[in-house]
Design a protein around this motif. Structure first.
Motif, PDB file in Angstrom:
ATOM      1  N   ARG A  59     -17.134  17.565 -58.546  1.00 13.50           N
ATOM      2  CA  ARG A  59     -16.113  18.246 -59.338  1.00 13.50           C
ATOM      3  C   ARG A  59     -14.747  17.582 -59.198  1.00 13.50           C
ATOM      4  O   ARG A  59     -14.412  17.045 -58.145  1.00 13.50           O
ATOM      5  N   GLU A  60     -13.981  17.718 -60.251  1.00 10.51           N
ATOM      6  CA  GLU A  60     -12.618  17.206 -60.228  1.00 10.51           C
ATOM      7  C   GLU A  60     -11.717  18.240 -59.559  1.00 10.51           C
ATOM      8  O   GLU A  60     -11.830  19.442 -59.811  1.00 10.51           O
ATOM      9  N   ILE A  61     -10.822  17.762 -58.711  1.00  8.45           N
ATOM     10  CA  ILE A  61      -9.897  18.655 -58.020  1.00  8.45           C
ATOM     11  C   ILE A  61      -8.735  18.974 -58.952  1.00  8.45           C
ATOM     12  O   ILE A  61      -8.072  18.074 -59.470  1.00  8.45           O
ATOM     13  N   LYS A  62      -8.512  20.262 -59.163  1.00  5.80           N
ATOM     14  CA  LYS A  62      -7.403  20.739 -59.988  1.00  5.80           C
ATOM     15  C   LYS A  62      -6.103  20.738 -59.178  1.00  5.80           C
ATOM     16  O   LYS A  62      -5.062  20.302 -59.644  1.00  5.80           O
ATOM     17  N   SER A  63      -6.183  21.254 -57.951  1.00  9.10           N
ATOM     18  CA  SER A  63      -5.023  21.235 -57.058  1.00  9.10           C
ATOM     19  C   SER A  63      -5.506  21.311 -55.616  1.00  9.10           C
ATOM     20  O   SER A  63      -6.561  21.864 -55.320  1.00  9.10           O
ATOM     21  N   LYS A  64      -4.688  20.731 -54.740  1.00 10.07           N
ATOM     22  CA  LYS A  64      -4.986  20.728 -53.312  1.00 10.07           C
ATOM     23  C   LYS A  64      -3.677  20.945 -52.591  1.00 10.07           C
ATOM     24  O   LYS A  64      -2.733  20.180 -52.781  1.00 10.07           O
ATOM     25  N   GLN A  65      -3.633  21.999 -51.792  1.00  5.55           N
ATOM     26  CA  GLN A  65      -2.375  22.280 -51.101  1.00  5.55           C
ATOM     27  C   GLN A  65      -2.623  22.655 -49.644  1.00  5.55           C
ATOM     28  O   GLN A  65      -3.583  23.333 -49.328  1.00  5.55           O
ATOM     29  N   ARG A  66      -1.746  22.166 -48.813  1.00  4.87           N
ATOM     30  CA  ARG A  66      -1.772  22.541 -47.401  1.00  4.87           C
ATOM     31  C   ARG A  66      -1.096  23.897 -47.287  1.00  4.87           C
ATOM     32  O   ARG A  66      -0.055  24.142 -47.898  1.00  4.87           O
ATOM     33  N   VAL A  67      -1.710  24.785 -46.521  1.00  6.37           N
ATOM     34  CA  VAL A  67      -1.192  26.138 -46.359  1.00  6.37           C
ATOM     35  C   VAL A  67      -0.616  26.243 -44.953  1.00  6.37           C
ATOM     36  O   VAL A  67      -1.299  25.925 -43.976  1.00  6.37           O
ATOM     37  N   ASP A  68       0.639  26.666 -44.864  1.00  5.40           N
ATOM     38  CA  ASP A  68       1.267  26.834 -43.556  1.00  5.40           C
ATOM     39  C   ASP A  68       0.728  28.097 -42.899  1.00  5.40           C
ATOM     40  O   ASP A  68       0.949  29.208 -43.385  1.00  5.40           O
ATOM     41  N   ILE A  69      -0.002  27.895 -41.827  1.00 11.26           N
ATOM     42  CA  ILE A  69      -0.602  28.984 -41.068  1.00 11.26           C
ATOM     43  C   ILE A  69      -0.100  28.862 -39.634  1.00 11.26           C
ATOM     44  O   ILE A  69      -0.285  27.819 -39.000  1.00 11.26           O
ATOM     45  N   SER A  70       0.517  29.923 -39.140  1.00  8.16           N
ATOM     46  CA  SER A  70       1.040  29.845 -37.776  1.00  8.16           C
ATOM     47  C   SER A  70       0.098  30.464 -36.749  1.00  8.16           C
ATOM     48  O   SER A  70       0.188  30.160 -35.566  1.00  8.16           O
ATOM     49  N   ASN A  71      -0.804  31.343 -37.205  1.00  3.78           N
ATOM     50  CA  ASN A  71      -1.743  31.958 -36.265  1.00  3.78           C
ATOM     51  C   ASN A  71      -2.990  32.431 -37.006  1.00  3.78           C
ATOM     52  O   ASN A  71      -3.045  32.425 -38.240  1.00  3.78           O
ATOM     53  N   TYR A  72      -3.965  32.861 -36.244  1.00  3.21           N
ATOM     54  CA  TYR A  72      -5.251  33.247 -36.829  1.00  3.21           C
ATOM     55  C   TYR A  72      -5.110  34.475 -37.734  1.00  3.21           C
ATOM     56  O   TYR A  72      -5.763  34.574 -38.763  1.00  3.21           O
TER      57      TYR A  72
END
Length: 150
Positions: A59-72
């Motif tokens: 599949r073609e990637i529509k969007s890819k973003q890193r998500v800022d996660i500080s904890n579980y």
């Protein structure tokens, strides 16, 4: 009489045999992640799991973003926000390669312990294959990517 087994079939046989050794640890990880008992009927066989992986790769990637996660806890909130009550495929660490993907709609537990479970990678894929959440854990740091597919 000599039996000729194709390379893929041979690999599947090997992976299935290895799955017996990994099954207990994999079930424990899944149960810890979803917070309820694992229903073994919800495991996909290796062929179906491979089809999902191959379709995502194609599949073609529509969007890819890193998500800022500080904890579980933030991670669980993000996953619940994206997945809602929809079915998703769960693949954890390397064990999924031997045991198959797990299909679930269960709420996620806030008590998953990467260190205790010797876990460093979780993949959550929507059943319609429209998105994937990739979680990597290393030295108490959680990295999360959200990928949408066309």
């Amino acid at each position: 009489m000599q039996i000729n087994i194709s390379g893929y079939k041979r690999e599947l046989l090997y992976r299935k045999a290895q799955g017996k050794m990994h099954q207990e640890a994999y079930v424990n990880k899944i149960q810890s992640f979803i917070g309820v008992a694992v229903d073994t009927n919800k495991f996909l066989d290796l062929e179906a799991t491979d089809r999902i992986i191959n379709e995502l790769k194609a599949r073609e990637i529509k969007s890819k973003q890193r998500v800022d996660i500080s904890n579980y806890k933030d991670l669980i909130f993000f996953i619940k926000e994206k997945v809602g009550h929809s079915f998703f495929y769960l693949l954890i660490d390397e064990e999924w390669k031997f045991c198959g993907a797990y299909k679930s709609t269960k709420p996620l537990s806030e008590k998953y312990n990467f260190d205790k479970l010797c876990s460093d990678e979780i993949r959550i894929t929507s059943c319609d294959l429209s998105f994937q959440i990739q979680i990597d854990y290393e030295h108490s740091e959680i990295e999360c990517e959200y990928i949408e597919y066309k």
